[in-house]
Write a protein that holds these residues in place. Structure first.
Motif, PDB file in Angstrom:
ATOM      1  N   ASN A 326       0.825  -1.202   0.000  1.00 16.15           N
ATOM      2  CA  ASN A 326       0.000   0.000   0.000  1.00 16.15           C
ATOM      3  C   ASN A 326       0.862   1.257   0.000  1.00 16.15           C
ATOM      4  N   ILE A 327       0.493   2.238  -0.786  1.00 14.32           N
ATOM      5  CA  ILE A 327       1.220   3.493  -0.884  1.00 14.32           C
ATOM      6  C   ILE A 327       1.318   4.190   0.478  1.00 14.32           C
ATOM      7  N   VAL A 328       0.313   4.030   1.325  1.00 15.28           N
ATOM      8  CA  VAL A 328       0.340   4.686   2.625  1.00 15.28           C
ATOM      9  C   VAL A 328       1.465   4.115   3.486  1.00 15.28           C
ATOM     10  N   ASP A 329       1.657   2.803   3.447  1.00 16.99           N
ATOM     11  CA  ASP A 329       2.781   2.194   4.175  1.00 16.99           C
ATOM     12  C   ASP A 329       4.109   2.749   3.668  1.00 16.99           C
ATOM     13  N   LEU A 330       4.218   2.906   2.370  1.00 14.66           N
ATOM     14  CA  LEU A 330       5.451   3.408   1.755  1.00 14.66           C
ATOM     15  C   LEU A 330       5.736   4.845   2.201  1.00 14.66           C
ATOM     16  N   LEU A 331       4.714   5.695   2.168  1.00 11.14           N
ATOM     17  CA  LEU A 331       4.908   7.106   2.517  1.00 11.14           C
ATOM     18  C   LEU A 331       5.145   7.288   4.014  1.00 11.14           C
ATOM     19  N   GLU A 332       4.446   6.530   4.842  1.00 12.95           N
ATOM     20  CA  GLU A 332       4.677   6.650   6.287  1.00 12.95           C
ATOM     21  C   GLU A 332       6.088   6.196   6.650  1.00 12.95           C
ATOM     22  N   TYR A 333       6.605   5.213   5.920  1.00  8.26           N
ATOM     23  CA  TYR A 333       8.001   4.801   6.121  1.00  8.26           C
ATOM     24  C   TYR A 333       8.941   5.953   5.763  1.00  8.26           C
ATOM     25  N   ALA A 334       8.638   6.631   4.653  1.00  5.58           N
ATOM     26  CA  ALA A 334       9.482   7.760   4.227  1.00  5.58           C
ATOM     27  C   ALA A 334       9.472   8.875   5.268  1.00  5.58           C
ATOM     28  N   VAL A 335       8.299   9.134   5.841  1.00  2.89           N
ATOM     29  CA  VAL A 335       8.195  10.175   6.872  1.00  2.89           C
ATOM     30  C   VAL A 335       9.015   9.781   8.105  1.00  2.89           C
ATOM     31  N   GLU A 336       8.829   8.543   8.573  1.00  6.93           N
ATOM     32  CA  GLU A 336       9.489   8.085   9.807  1.00  6.93           C
ATOM     33  C   GLU A 336      11.002   7.986   9.662  1.00  6.93           C
ATOM     34  N   ASN A 337      11.472   7.710   8.428  1.00  6.49           N
ATOM     35  CA  ASN A 337      12.905   7.495   8.212  1.00  6.49           C
ATOM     36  C   ASN A 337      13.569   8.640   7.455  1.00  6.49           C
ATOM     37  N   ASP A 338      12.836   9.741   7.325  1.00  2.00           N
ATOM     38  CA  ASP A 338      13.375  10.959   6.702  1.00  2.00           C
ATOM     39  C   ASP A 338      13.967  10.680   5.317  1.00  2.00           C
ATOM     40  N   VAL A 339      13.244   9.909   4.525  1.00  2.00           N
ATOM     41  CA  VAL A 339      13.671   9.614   3.155  1.00  2.00           C
ATOM     42  C   VAL A 339      13.301  10.798   2.254  1.00  2.00           C
ATOM     43  N   HIS A 340      14.267  11.280   1.463  1.00  2.00           N
ATOM     44  CA  HIS A 340      13.976  12.412   0.575  1.00  2.00           C
ATOM     45  C   HIS A 340      13.352  11.919  -0.728  1.00  2.00           C
ATOM     46  N   ILE A 341      12.244  12.528  -1.085  1.00  2.00           N
ATOM     47  CA  ILE A 341      11.546  12.260  -2.343  1.00  2.00           C
ATOM     48  C   ILE A 341      11.512  13.568  -3.131  1.00  2.00           C
ATOM     49  N   ASP A 342      11.839  13.511  -4.414  1.00  2.00           N
ATOM     50  CA  ASP A 342      11.834  14.737  -5.227  1.00  2.00           C
ATOM     51  C   ASP A 342      10.438  15.077  -5.735  1.00  2.00           C
ATOM     52  N   LEU A 343       9.772  14.093  -6.328  1.00  2.00           N
ATOM     53  CA  LEU A 343       8.443  14.293  -6.910  1.00  2.00           C
ATOM     54  C   LEU A 343       7.511  13.219  -6.370  1.00  2.00           C
ATOM     55  N   LEU A 344       6.293  13.622  -6.012  1.00  2.00           N
ATOM     56  CA  LEU A 344       5.344  12.698  -5.383  1.00  2.00           C
ATOM     57  C   LEU A 344       3.970  12.877  -6.010  1.00  2.00           C
ATOM     58  N   SER A 345       3.300  11.751  -6.294  1.00  2.00           N
ATOM     59  CA  SER A 345       1.944  11.821  -6.838  1.00  2.00           C
ATOM     60  C   SER A 345       1.180  10.554  -6.455  1.00  2.00           C
ATOM     61  N   ASP A 346       0.069  10.323  -7.112  1.00  2.00           N
ATOM     62  CA  ASP A 346      -0.780   9.156  -6.847  1.00  2.00           C
ATOM     63  C   ASP A 346      -1.644   8.937  -8.082  1.00  2.00           C
ATOM     64  N   VAL A 388      -7.450   9.564   5.067  1.00  2.00           N
ATOM     65  CA  VAL A 388      -7.006  10.530   6.079  1.00  2.00           C
ATOM     66  C   VAL A 388      -5.522  10.311   6.394  1.00  2.00           C
ATOM     67  N   ARG A 389      -5.128   9.058   6.578  1.00  2.00           N
ATOM     68  CA  ARG A 389      -3.708   8.757   6.825  1.00  2.00           C
ATOM     69  C   ARG A 389      -2.847   9.168   5.633  1.00  2.00           C
ATOM     70  N   HIS A 390      -3.348   8.909   4.448  1.00  2.00           N
ATOM     71  CA  HIS A 390      -2.632   9.270   3.221  1.00  2.00           C
ATOM     72  C   HIS A 390      -2.388  10.784   3.179  1.00  2.00           C
ATOM     73  N   TYR A 391      -3.426  11.539   3.530  1.00  2.00           N
ATOM     74  CA  TYR A 391      -3.320  13.003   3.563  1.00  2.00           C
ATOM     75  C   TYR A 391      -2.218  13.452   4.527  1.00  2.00           C
ATOM     76  N   HIS A 392      -2.211  12.911   5.723  1.00  2.00           N
ATOM     77  CA  HIS A 392      -1.236  13.346   6.723  1.00  2.00           C
ATOM     78  C   HIS A 392       0.187  12.962   6.320  1.00  2.00           C
ATOM     79  N   ALA A 393       0.344  11.830   5.647  1.00  2.00           N
ATOM     80  CA  ALA A 393       1.677  11.431   5.176  1.00  2.00           C
ATOM     81  C   ALA A 393       2.186  12.407   4.117  1.00  2.00           C
ATOM     82  N   ILE A 394       1.321  12.772   3.178  1.00  2.00           N
ATOM     83  CA  ILE A 394       1.723  13.724   2.133  1.00  2.00           C
ATOM     84  C   ILE A 394       2.007  15.093   2.741  1.00  2.00           C
ATOM     85  N   LYS A 395       1.173  15.505   3.674  1.00  2.00           N
ATOM     86  CA  LYS A 395       1.373  16.810   4.322  1.00  2.00           C
ATOM     87  C   LYS A 395       2.730  16.857   5.018  1.00  2.00           C
TER      88      LYS A 395
END
Length: 680
Positions: A326-346, A388-395
């Motif tokens: 799931n994309i939400v698992d992927l993005l929450e991992y990026a948030v928690e581990n401070d992974v830099h993403i250049d471009l993000l969409s869905d 809702v979780r997806h929104y907070h991860a992107i924010k």
């Protein structure tokens, strides 16, 4: 009283022409994706009406058997598909010479219909869904056979009329009139919502054509690769400071979806030179894209996906990495581990979030499908919680400088519907748009659509590789790469098209071009056919184009004069293409953003080498594009104004109305004074 025998005698085209006896019940090929159960809320009386509606196609002697069968389909799938009538062989777009018909247009359109239902292309081929979770060629297999019989019987002085998949019949028309006119899902305003559409679809009177699915011009995921490639390149230039002559080398794009349209994302980011991670919950879609070479790696944990991406970024190599999850698992991992993403969409099918287009986090794809059938209320609740979780991860990611853009899939509207009001610019409702831009609003609108560049495409109807190769070279010869960077991008795209192995299904190509660029290429192709260099060609475009679609959340999101709520542009382009003689025209409700949120239209034009076709091209193709540019110019879009002014100078036969522009301080000071005095 009229008898069924009398009705049968009164028809020259009917299902009995195809089936002399009732066919056997079908076997379903194991491993082919199947649609989930659709929304079904019909009352007892409405269920009876749905059966009566489906049995309209069926001779009376088969009614008793099929009524029970159709009821079973309706109760288990939410729709009546008429599975018994699906051809038992795999459907593919064959050479035009392999089809029967009195006209080249009738045979050409059969190629396109079958290509849309190819196992390699269609998302749910048994349910006639080409892409976008719900985009159907037609509603059921009875319609499919009748449409093909009509296309065989049609002469060059008849037009086939198709309403939400139902072939209404053939009607006399001039040789320069369209041979087929299609509409899908056009609903009366007070009923134009998902509940009423679901009711209409279950009753068998409404079809979701998406865009090119119900317009029969889908050419596989290649159709969106070019647009995604252009979007990513220009996002890199505009938001990351990448020079116009450079690509996305070393940059990371993260998104989700590997289905019909979204399946293009991996291929596009590789062609643009970058690294992409694409989340997908349906393993079969990942396997399909990996087999096709449209993703290069498969990963199963967020850490594995991001580690692989980092290695490619460091090495400067391009890669399309599929993440099964799931994309939400992927993005929450990026948030928690401070992974830099250049471009993000869905690119999940959020126009249909509650009917399978969006999978809740924490459950498998198989569990999602079971919930849809057994506990829809729980599924809806889980979708809302995930959005809702997806929104907070992107924010959280955008607060760190990540550039997020909505990819026109009704994603932010779905978040708003889930209760996230802070996603709206005004914090209350969608009228002023959302806090993150649509890719059209920020990128494609001002950089491409305002100039008239859009997804022009063609299909070599012989199915020959050499015909496609010749058209590639001819198209490239018609482009001046030094005129604009957009032309250079497009010239490079077509130069490398064969090397990039873009074809899935029939021999087709997409190439973004402006109005006169499309006309130049089209006339060149028709000349080549006339000279015997290639066989017949079918031109088209995505409905997602400069003038093809009215959609305030996507295609017309960069039109700021308040007319983004109007659906007149797409309707006029549809009518204009009919008046000018395009071979096939289509107008749909819904498109990529959902019922009631878009009106979109497209065309198909068969090139046969004739001077008649030259004349139609010269009249129709400039209007098809410039009708949209003119609307954008009237909205005071600067690049559209420049394009329209140049067009007025170069085309003495045409003339576009241009707006005078008042000084901003004149208007603002007057309004400010009024409100200071207590005006409301």
């Amino acid at each position: 009283m009229i008898k069924n025998s009398d009705i049968s005698k009164a028809m020259r085209v009917k299902l009995e022409d195809v089936f002399k006896t009732l066919p056997e019940r079908p076997n379903f090929v194991e491993g082919i994706r199947r649609a989930p159960k659709r929304e079904f809320t019909l009352s007892k009386e409405e269920t009876a009406l749905a059966l009566k509606n489906a049995l309209r196609y069926i001779p009376e002697e088969w009614h008793e058997i099929l009524a029970e069968e159709f009821l079973e389909e309706l109760l288990t799938m939410g729709r009546i598909y008429g599975y018994r009538f699906r051809p038992q062989t795999e459907i593919k777009g064959k050479s035009i010479d392999d089809y029967k018909g009195n006209t080249v247009e009738g045979r050409a359109i059969q190629v396109m219909i079958d290509n849309n239902l190819d196992f390699e292309i269609a998302l749910y081929p048994y349910e006639l869904v080409t892409y976008g979770e719900t985009g159907q060629v037609c509603q059921n297999w009875m319609q499919y056979h009748l449409i093909k019989r009509y296309l065989e019987a049609m002469t060059d002085e008849q037009t086939l009329v198709v309403q939400s998949g139902h072939p209404l019949g053939l009607f006399k028309s001039p040789k320069n009139a369209p041979r087929v006119i299609i509409t899908n899902g056009l609903m009366i305003g007070m009923f134009d919502d998902m509940d009423n559409w679901n009711r209409g679809a279950a009753l068998g009177v409404a079809s979701y054509g998406q865009m090119t699915a119900g317009g029969w011009m889908y050419i596989g995921p290649q159709g969106i690769v070019h647009g995604t490639y252009s979007t990513l390149l220009n996002a890199g230039r505009d938001k990351l400071g990448i020079p116009e002559d450079k690509d996305l080398k070393g940059r990371l794009f993260v998104t989700s979806g590997l289905g019909g349209m979204s399946g293009a994302q991996g291929k596009a980011v590789e062609i643009a030179g970058g690294v992409g991670i694409i989340a997908e919950v349906d393993e079969s879609r990942i396997v399909t894209r990996h087999t096709q070479g449209w993703v290069s790696e498969i990963t199963r944990t967020p850490k594995e996906a991001f580690d692989s991406a980092k290695a490619h970024q460091s090495a400067g190599t391009k890669a399309a990495i599929a993440f099964l999850g799931n994309i939400v698992d992927l993005l929450e991992y990026a948030v928690e581990n401070d992974v830099h993403i250049d471009l993000l969409s869905d690119q999940t099918s959020c126009h249909n979030a509650y009917d399978g287009g969006y999978c809740p986090v924490g459950i498998s794809f198989e569990e999602r499908t079971a919930l849809l059938s057994k506990d829809k209320a729980k599924f809806v609740k889980l979708v809302d919680e995930t959005l809702v979780r997806h929104y907070h991860a992107i924010k959280a990611l955008t607060s760190k400088g990540v550039y997020f853009f909505d990819y026109g899939n009704s994603f932010m509207k779905a978040m708003f519907d889930a209760g996230v009001t802070e996603i709206c610019k005004n914090g209350v409702n969608e009228l002023d748009g959302f806090i993150w831009p649509s890719y059209v609003e920020d990128l494609m609108g001002p950089i491409l659509f305002d100039y008239g560049y859009g997804p022009f495409r063609w299909v070599c109807l012989t199915g020959k590789d050499e015909d496609l190769r010749k058209t590639d070279h001819a198209a490239m010869s018609c482009i001046d790469p030094n005129r604009r960077f957009q032309d250079r991008d497009n010239w490079t795209w077509i130069r490398d098209a064969e090397k990039n192995k873009l074809v899935v299904g029939t021999k087709a190509r997409i190439l973004y071009q402006d109005a006169l660029g499309r006309l130049k290429i089209a006339l060149k192709f028709n000349e080549m056919i006339r000279n015997g260099e290639i066989g017949p060609v079918m031109l088209g475009r995505d409905h997602h184009d400069t003038g093809g679609t009215d959609s305030p959340f996507r295609e017309t999101s960069n039109i700021k004069d308040g007319s983004n709520i109007m659906a007149e542009m797409a309707t006029h382009v549809f009518a204009g293409n009919a008046a000018r003689g395009m071979s096939m025209i289509a107008l749909h409700n819904g498109g990529g953003v959902g019922i009631g949120k878009s009106i979109n239209g497209g065309f198909g034009m068969v090139l046969d080498g004739s001077e008649r076709v030259d004349e139609i091209l010269s009249n129709a193709m400039p209007f098809d594009v410039m009708g949209g540019v003119a609307r954008r110019a009237w909205a005071r879009n600067e690049h559209a104004l420049e394009t329209s002014m140049a067009y007025n100078d170069s085309r003495p036969t045409d003339h576009i109305t241009l707006p005078f522009i008042p000084k901003e301080d004149l208007v603002q000071s007057l309004v400010d004074k009024h409100y200071v005095k207590g005006g409301k």
